[in-house]
Design a protein around this motif. Structure first.
Motif, PDB file in Angstrom:
ATOM      1  N   GLU A 137      48.040  41.631  38.120  1.00  0.00           N
ATOM      2  CA  GLU A 137      47.672  41.618  39.406  1.00  0.00           C
ATOM      3  C   GLU A 137      48.627  40.394  40.016  1.00  0.00           C
ATOM      4  O   GLU A 137      49.066  40.298  41.113  1.00  0.00           O
TER       5      GLU A 137
ATOM      6  N   TYR B   5      46.775  37.269  35.663  1.00  0.00           N
ATOM      7  CA  TYR B   5      45.482  37.930  36.167  1.00  0.00           C
ATOM      8  C   TYR B   5      45.714  39.398  36.139  1.00  0.00           C
ATOM      9  O   TYR B   5      46.628  39.918  36.627  1.00  0.00           O
TER      10      TYR B   5
ATOM     11  N   ARG C  66      43.822  43.347  36.010  1.00  0.00           N
ATOM     12  CA  ARG C  66      42.569  43.974  36.267  1.00  0.00           C
ATOM     13  C   ARG C  66      42.839  45.222  35.607  1.00  0.00           C
ATOM     14  O   ARG C  66      43.744  46.146  35.563  1.00  0.00           O
ATOM     15  N   HIS C  67      41.328  45.642  35.048  1.00  0.00           N
ATOM     16  CA  HIS C  67      41.473  46.953  34.345  1.00  0.00           C
ATOM     17  C   HIS C  67      41.118  48.006  35.465  1.00  0.00           C
ATOM     18  O   HIS C  67      40.021  47.752  36.405  1.00  0.00           O
TER      19      HIS C  67
ATOM     20  N   HIS D 144      43.427  35.881  32.453  1.00  0.00           N
ATOM     21  CA  HIS D 144      42.048  36.561  33.004  1.00  0.00           C
ATOM     22  C   HIS D 144      42.295  38.233  32.903  1.00  0.00           C
ATOM     23  O   HIS D 144      43.385  38.737  33.130  1.00  0.00           O
TER      24      HIS D 144
ATOM     25  N   GLN E  19      40.061  41.409  34.413  1.00  0.00           N
ATOM     26  CA  GLN E  19      38.828  41.921  35.098  1.00  0.00           C
ATOM     27  C   GLN E  19      38.674  43.221  34.704  1.00  0.00           C
ATOM     28  O   GLN E  19      39.394  44.011  34.930  1.00  0.00           O
ATOM     29  N   THR E  20      37.176  43.409  34.521  1.00  0.00           N
ATOM     30  CA  THR E  20      36.823  44.717  34.249  1.00  0.00           C
ATOM     31  C   THR E  20      35.315  44.886  34.668  1.00  0.00           C
ATOM     32  O   THR E  20      34.827  44.122  35.213  1.00  0.00           O
TER      33      THR E  20
ATOM     34  N   GLU F 267      30.885  43.768  37.838  1.00  0.00           N
ATOM     35  CA  GLU F 267      32.259  43.177  37.764  1.00  0.00           C
ATOM     36  C   GLU F 267      32.289  41.783  36.976  1.00  0.00           C
ATOM     37  O   GLU F 267      31.594  41.180  36.887  1.00  0.00           O
TER      38      GLU F 267
ATOM     39  N   VAL G 270      34.939  38.914  34.653  1.00  0.00           N
ATOM     40  CA  VAL G 270      36.302  38.644  34.455  1.00  0.00           C
ATOM     41  C   VAL G 270      36.185  37.859  33.003  1.00  0.00           C
ATOM     42  O   VAL G 270      35.383  36.708  32.856  1.00  0.00           O
TER      43      VAL G 270
END
Lengths: 474, 389
Positions: A408, A419, A421-422, A450, A452-453, A459, A461
């Motif tokens: 991201e 960063y 994201r999953h 990081h 995130q998932t 949610e 991180v």
């Protein structure tokens, strides 16, 4: 395989190719190699005759060979998507088994050559991987084995996160064109006739566009590997090269992940047809039948791609050979188009679309497909609704069964942090593995990472700062 | 045309070793992982409780290839039934306990996670662990003992003679002799004469019989809990095995004490607890008497080891130091290991921390994996010590 059997095998390959061509299979020239178990299992572990060196290959070689030695499992062949197509046969197989394997492989090769997912794979990967291996070996000589190994440890932990859709390349090309255009414009503005452009307004100084830092254009991207290669601030040139080797090889293998059920089903369908057309004696027929039934043995705790694939192909053939009254009226289907349809499907689909479009209610019930789940300490059947089964099967094939992650931001917190994201779609990640993989990401990125998932519906991180991994609920 | 569309070959692959080479590298990494995890591994209950008889399998966690992947245990998966599967049927029990959250019976750190589908676990035998552990240990203060008993325990083919049993003929040497003689005489043909025959001959291997005696002493007073006993047990387990690699025979005697000491069986020693106060000198006294009676220090290598939680009767400390001095004089090494999980102040350690003797060693065990450090501490050549030849 003794000499006499080799001669016999050669004769029957000739015959089988004739038959296969008669059916319309279209394959590359074939290079069959008979090799002993150690060699075949080595190729099996590496996925290629010559590939770079890493202990994880040794580990899987050891496990596969051990299972073979103990008679627990065996692989019959290894076929390489290349032109000419290399196929490795097991020396310890009987003549009959190797004949079946040869027929099976012909259909694989036809699939490699004609399925659209494979259209972008390079067909000279045997040589390229060999030269990649050489280059990596040279790096070992220059930078030391442990550095290369630790880089590979990290790279291989993340190598699955590439974008095989060709989207990245297309986008890059577009960006390149755009830059060219700007450059063009700039070059114009440097000419002595500059002031002329001002007359028609195009050269007027424009508002500087609100820029994302140019180096992170194209986010979010699914191609973590490429992002690391291009934007990591800690990698040396040779390290980027090693990662691009991993990425290139992963891209080559990717379509095989996406078409497992189709491809194995297709090959099984055709070895069955080809072998039936051969003039086999009784004992050979029984041996063949035994081998074939072993291959398509269904399993309660997983999906056997040979079994499901074969059943689906045969179902397609049947449905287009003998369309129902309704299908004739509504879709205008002519009877007897089974094969034609099959060849169309083998060209156009991948596992997801194959399952979504051609797994029918009748077939799902006939195969007694179900969904199971862990309930307490037991694995229980929880659902038999065919649509749910189909949807779960499709979901499990998304992205080759590998979680989808997006980069991201490459400058998170304005601090150069990564960063990711999953793209959570109901399947949670293995937290332990996640926490152990983040340090590898850190190693390659060089700054905080990081991810995130969603865990237990919340949610979260995960952050690795080079020393430890922490989690924070959002 | 079809004839040229394929080739079928069978090459000689005998020099192809790539798989084996990387397998070798993997093995090296397993070894390394064992080494790094020794502290946890040697205090693993499955080993210590097995009496060392069976082969122990241990998952080597660090060799997992970590990836971002789905949690197999959460979520639904598709399977194929045999025709009449019903909702609610159990198809497996706990088995594909896959890619788990790492919950398992509390063994060491992170144990109990058995990755499922691509199950990978390096099996390590007790021997693997031993060879690595023991390569780090050394016997301290070795002194030659009176070699009164000599045992014959093996034969070794060391010699070659011209006469001997036909079954022991040395073919290679016989042929060389024959060739040499034929060449010297330039006969031009090979012929073996009785004079050429060479025989392998054996010699007895004599070794002095070396004995070690471990005097295991443990506080069984009320304050010694399960954890303390377990640490002691782990320590004695590895210590005995280590000594066995160095000595022909290793005997171990168990002395349990609270306010008074008695000799007990192994089972009693490790499992039974008693209540009461603690007078450590009673155990030392019993040990001294045992040595005097059965194990003269001129013939035996003595290793008195004392495990306690350090909670000794204060007035007894002076006596303890006196006996320990005597024990140190007689033995190869006297070890005092204090299991002190919560860092309490200990009366006995107070006394011993001021005490110095070349054969005296002490160590405080605060957690299970520190048993490994204790072993390394006790079985090492101390800096500055001269190793007797």
């Amino acid at each position: 395989m003794n000499q006499a059997e080799m001669v016999e095998l050669e004769k029957s390959i000739d015959q089988m190719m004739e038959i296969a061509r008669g059916y319309g299979l279209d394959f590359y020239p074939m290079r069959y190699e008979v090799c002993p178990a150690e060699v075949l299992y080595t190729f099996g572990a590496y996925g290629m005759p010559t590939r770079y060196t890493h202990w994880s290959f040794g580990k899987s070689y050891h496990r596969m060979k051990l299972e073979y030695d103990l008679g627990l499992s065996r692989i019959y062949e290894l076929v390489i998507n290349s032109d000419p197509c290399y196929a490795f046969l097991l020396d310890g197989n009987t003549l009959m088994q190797n004949m079946t394997v040869c027929a099976h492989v012909l259909a694989h090769c036809d699939f490699f050559k004609n399925n659209s997912s494979f259209s972008r794979t390079s067909r000279d990967m045997v040589d390229r991987m060999a030269s990649n291996a050489q280059r990596l070996h040279a790096y070992e000589m220059e930078y030391g084995r442990s550095r290369v190994e630790s880089l590979l440890d990290a790279g291989m932990a993340l190598q699955e996160h590439v974008d095989a859709s060709g989207y990245v390349e297309r986008k890059q090309k577009m960006r390149g064109r755009q830059q060219e255009r700007t450059r063009h414009r700039e070059s114009r503005s440097g000419s002595p006739y500059d002031d002329l452009w001002a007359l028609d307004g195009t050269g007027a100084p424009q508002e500087p566009e609100k820029e994302v830092p140019a180096r992170f254009a194209g986010l979010p991207t699914k191609d973590i590997m490429l992002f690391l290669i291009e934007h990591s601030s800690v990698l040396e040139e040779w390290e980027r090269d090693v990662l691009s080797v991993l990425r290139e090889e992963m891209l080559y293998f990717w379509p095989q992940l996406e078409t497992k059920i189709m491809n194995e089903g297709w090959a099984t369908y055709w070895h069955l047809r080809i072998m039936r057309d051969l003039d086999l004696n009784e004992s050979d027929t029984i041996e063949f039948a035994k081998m074939h039934s072993g291959v398509v043995l269904p399993s309660r705790t997983s999906i056997n791609p040979y079994h499901l694939g074969l059943a689906m192909w045969e179902n397609i053939e049947k449905r287009w050979n003998e369309p129902t009254e309704e299908e004739r009226k509504r879709f205008g289907r002519e009877p007897g188009k089974g094969r034609e349809k099959m060849f169309e499907v083998r060209e156009m689909e991948n596992d997801i679309s194959f399952l979504r479009n051609y797994l029918t209610k009748d077939l799902a019930q006939e195969l007694d497909l179900f969904l199971f789940q862990k309930v307490g300490n037991d694995w229980r059947v929880v659902d038999k609704e065919w649509e749910h089964v189909r949807d779960q099967l499709c979901a499990s094939r998304v992205n080759g069964g590998i979680p989808v992650l997006y980069v991201e931001d490459g400058d998170h917190n304005r601090n150069g942090e990564l960063y990711i994201r999953h793209a959570y779609e109901g399947m949670e990640l293995d937290v332990k593995h996640l926490e152990k993989t983040l340090p590898y990401l850190y190693q390659l990125w060089g700054r905080n990472c990081h991810l995130q998932t969603v865990v237990e519906g919340r949610e979260v991180v995960f952050t690795h700062d080079g020393k430890k991994t922490q989690r924070k609920f959002l | 045309m079809s004839g040229t569309q394929f080739t079928l070959q069978k090459d000689d692959w005998s020099l192809h070793r790539k798989g084996q080479q990387d397998q070798q590298r993997h093995n090296e990494k397993v070894k390394q992982a064992i080494k790094e995890n020794l502290g946890d591994l040697i205090s693993d209950e499955s080993i210590v409780m097995s009496d060392g008889r069976q082969i122990v399998k241990i998952p080597i966690r660090s060799l997992e290839e970590y990836r971002i992947r789905y949690n197999f245990n959460k979520g639904k998966h598709a399977g194929t039934g045999d025709g009449d599967t019903q909702v609610g049927d159990v198809i497996a029990q706990g088995k594909p306990d896959a890619q788990g959250t790492g919950k398992g019976p509390g063994k060491g750190q992170g144990a109990g996670d058995a990755p499922g589908l691509d199950y990978s676990e390096a099996n390590v035998t007790l021997e693997d662990i031993e060879s690595i552990l023991f390569s780090e240990l050394e016997l301290p203060n070795l002194a030659p003992k009176q070699p009164d008993r000599v045992t014959v325990d093996d034969i070794d083919y060391k010699d070659v003679r011209k006469t001997g049993l036909m079954g022991n003929i040395d073919k290679k040497r016989t042929l060389i002799e024959s060739i040499r003689r034929n060449q010297l005489n330039a006969t031009g043909r090979v012929q073996i004469l009785p004079d050429d025959l060479r025989f392998k001959t054996w010699e007895d291997v004599r070794k002095p019989d070396s004995c070690a005696v471990v005097l295991a002493m443990m506080d069984t007073s009320g304050s010694m809990g399960l954890f303390e006993k377990y640490c002691a047990r782990t320590f004695f387990f590895w210590m005995t095995r280590f000594l066995r690699t160095k000595y022909e025979t290793v005997q171990i005697r168990y002395i349990a004490h609270h306010t008074e000491a008695k000799e007990v069986t192994e089972e009693y020693f490790f499992t039974k607890g008693e209540s009461g106060g603690t007078i450590c000198s009673s155990a030392y006294d019993l040990a001294l008497r045992l040595i005097e009676r059965e194990y003269p220090s001129s013939q035996y290598n003595l290793y008195p080891i004392h495990f306690s939680d350090g909670d000794n009767l204060t007035s007894d400390n002076e006596k303890c130091v006196k006996y320990v001095t005597q024990l140190c004089e007689l033995s190869q090494m006297f070890g005092y290991a204090e299991v002190n999980q919560y860092n309490r102040s200990s009366t006995l350690m107070n006394a011993y921390s001021k005490y110095h003797h070349p054969n005296f060693r002490n160590f405080v065990i605060r957690e299970k994996s520190a048993v490994y450090s204790a072993l390394r501490h006790f079985f090492s050549q101390r800096a500055g010590e001269v190793k007797p030849a």
